[in-house]
Design a protein around this motif. Structure first.
Motif, PDB file in Angstrom:
ATOM      1  N   ARG A  44      49.788  59.400  46.761  1.00  0.00           N
ATOM      2  CA  ARG A  44      50.107  57.999  46.519  1.00  0.00           C
ATOM      3  C   ARG A  44      48.964  57.103  46.974  1.00  0.00           C
ATOM      4  O   ARG A  44      48.239  57.435  47.911  1.00  0.00           O
ATOM      5  CB  ARG A  44      51.377  57.602  47.264  1.00  0.00           C
ATOM      6  N   ASP A  62      48.379  50.577  44.986  1.00  0.00           N
ATOM      7  CA  ASP A  62      49.519  50.680  44.081  1.00  0.00           C
ATOM      8  C   ASP A  62      50.787  50.981  44.874  1.00  0.00           C
ATOM      9  O   ASP A  62      51.355  52.075  44.777  1.00  0.00           O
ATOM     10  CB  ASP A  62      49.233  51.790  43.061  1.00  0.00           C
ATOM     11  N   ARG A 115      53.225  52.836  40.498  1.00  0.00           N
ATOM     12  CA  ARG A 115      53.254  52.783  39.031  1.00  0.00           C
ATOM     13  C   ARG A 115      52.218  53.718  38.422  1.00  0.00           C
ATOM     14  O   ARG A 115      52.505  54.470  37.478  1.00  0.00           O
ATOM     15  CB  ARG A 115      52.990  51.342  38.561  1.00  0.00           C
ATOM     16  N   GLU A 116      51.001  53.698  38.955  1.00  0.00           N
ATOM     17  CA  GLU A 116      49.911  54.468  38.344  1.00  0.00           C
ATOM     18  C   GLU A 116      50.101  55.978  38.475  1.00  0.00           C
ATOM     19  O   GLU A 116      49.818  56.711  37.512  1.00  0.00           O
ATOM     20  CB  GLU A 116      48.572  54.010  38.921  1.00  0.00           C
ATOM     21  N   HIS A 166      57.140  53.527  32.826  1.00  0.00           N
ATOM     22  CA  HIS A 166      55.832  54.003  33.277  1.00  0.00           C
ATOM     23  C   HIS A 166      55.583  55.433  32.797  1.00  0.00           C
ATOM     24  O   HIS A 166      54.465  55.792  32.399  1.00  0.00           O
ATOM     25  CB  HIS A 166      55.751  53.940  34.802  1.00  0.00           C
ATOM     26  N   THR A 208      41.635  49.143  35.367  1.00  0.00           N
ATOM     27  CA  THR A 208      42.958  48.935  35.952  1.00  0.00           C
ATOM     28  C   THR A 208      42.975  47.871  37.044  1.00  0.00           C
ATOM     29  O   THR A 208      44.048  47.531  37.542  1.00  0.00           O
ATOM     30  CB  THR A 208      43.475  50.255  36.549  1.00  0.00           C
ATOM     31  N   GLU A 261      46.418  45.958  39.198  1.00  0.00           N
ATOM     32  CA  GLU A 261      46.786  46.285  40.574  1.00  0.00           C
ATOM     33  C   GLU A 261      46.981  45.033  41.422  1.00  0.00           C
ATOM     34  O   GLU A 261      47.299  45.136  42.611  1.00  0.00           O
ATOM     35  CB  GLU A 261      45.713  47.186  41.199  1.00  0.00           C
ATOM     36  N   ARG A 288      48.418  40.579  37.051  1.00  0.00           N
ATOM     37  CA  ARG A 288      49.204  41.348  36.080  1.00  0.00           C
ATOM     38  C   ARG A 288      50.271  40.466  35.442  1.00  0.00           C
ATOM     39  O   ARG A 288      50.521  40.543  34.229  1.00  0.00           O
ATOM     40  CB  ARG A 288      49.841  42.571  36.751  1.00  0.00           C
TER      41      ARG A 288
END
Length: 328
Positions: free
Chosen positions: A50, A55, A59-60, A251, A276, A280, A285
């Motif tokens: 993680r 993040d 999500r990623e 996701h 990305t 983040e 976003r």
């Protein structure tokens, strides 16, 4: 039981497990656990990978696991197996994202075979392209690929909007460089030249200083000193991958859509670069959601184009090493 490919079922599933491991992933971290045995595959998120700073909602990694799931699915179909997929099968085990078994024989079509073959050719691109992706038929095919997995690929054509997205990438990258406290989190995935580990971002895959795409800056990996010379002049075709909702199921679907889009592009001779950073940052976003996505949720910002001939590698996967699997 054998299928039209004459490969025993357990061998087809073993091959599919390996194919899943060649998916694109955030920072090349490969944040999945692909398990099971015989004619069953389990796909879970690896809690040790993680990114709590970059993040915190994870999500990623789920998106990356979705990409692995699509690799498993397309491999099984190409090998004559119709996969039966249960996503998020156990509410009491949130890290278990999917279970895959056989629903019988499949008659693989040419698309299944081509996309499976493209797994070994796909590479994450960093820097500029030889030319943008302007082929209307290919662009429509990429849009169809995303839609088949429950997502949308939104091309950004207006030059002012492209510049706006570039500015958001630049702003987010600046914030990450000067304000983000978790540099050790990212450094964990930086690989020096010659490092044999498959996971992570490798110096061999990165453009030399000043050779990247300055209007869409690459993530700053600090200890990485890029080696590749500048071989392109175009930023490429800018697009956003979006979903209607923004939960774990979405996701996971976005990851499958992303991989299908990337393999469809690779089959046509194109590659993608990822940005990305603004996704983040919650406020950035949210801004992209409102201004660029008609209320849908952006899951990936990418540039698509034709790599220069020297960048079109045909060696076997493993990458995000050789650039195969990294979503930067």
């Amino acid at each position: 039981m054998t299928r039209r490919s004459h490969i025993p079922l357990h061998e087809a599933f073993a091959t599919a497990r390996a194919a899943g491991g060649h998916a694109p992933s955030v920072l090349g971290s490969r944040p999945w656990i692909i398990g099971g045995g015989g004619d069953r595959i389990t796909l879970g998120a690896d809690p040790d990978k993680r990114l709590d700073v970059a993040d915190p909602l994870a999500r990623e990694p789920v998106l990356s696991c979705g990409a692995a799931l699509y690799g498993i699915r397309v491999a099984l179909r190409a090998l004559g197996v119709r996969p039966e997929v249960r996503t998020l099968p156990d509410p009491d085990r949130p890290a278990l994202l999917a279970e895959i078994t056989s629903a019988g024989e499949a008659d693989p079509g040419s698309t299944d075979r081509r996309l499976y073959a493209a797994i070994e050719r796909r590479r994450t691109h960093r820097g500029l392209f030889e030319r943008a992706l302007s082929d209307g038929a290919v662009l429509r095919g990429l849009g169809d690929a995303a839609a088949l997995e429950g997502a949308a690929l939104r091309q950004v054509t207006d030059p002012d909007r492209v510049r706006s997205l570039s500015g958001l990438v630049t702003a987010a990258e600046h914030l990450h460089r000067v304000e983000r406290p978790g540099t050790e989190e990212q450094d964990r995935w930086v690989r020096a030249q010659g490092d044999p580990r498959a996971e992570g971002v490798h110096a061999e895959d990165f453009p030399a200083p000043g050779a990247g795409a300055p209007v869409f800056p690459e993530r700053d990996y600090g200890r990485v000193t890029g080696l590749r010379e500048a071989r392109g002049t175009e930023i490429g075709t800018v697009a956003l991958l979006t979903t209607a909702s923004d939960d774990r199921a979405a996701h996971l679907a976005a990851g499958q859509a992303l991989h299908r889009v990337l393999l469809t592009a690779a089959d046509a001779g194109y590659a993608a670069a990822f940005h990305t950073q603004p996704l983040e940052e919650p406020l950035l976003r949210a801004f992209i959601t409102e201004r660029f996505c008609a209320g849908e949720h952006p899951q990936m910002l990418l540039r698509l184009g034709r790599p220069a001939p020297e960048d079109r590698v045909d060696q076997g996967p493993d990458d995000l090493p050789g650039g195969v699997s990294g979503i930067a």
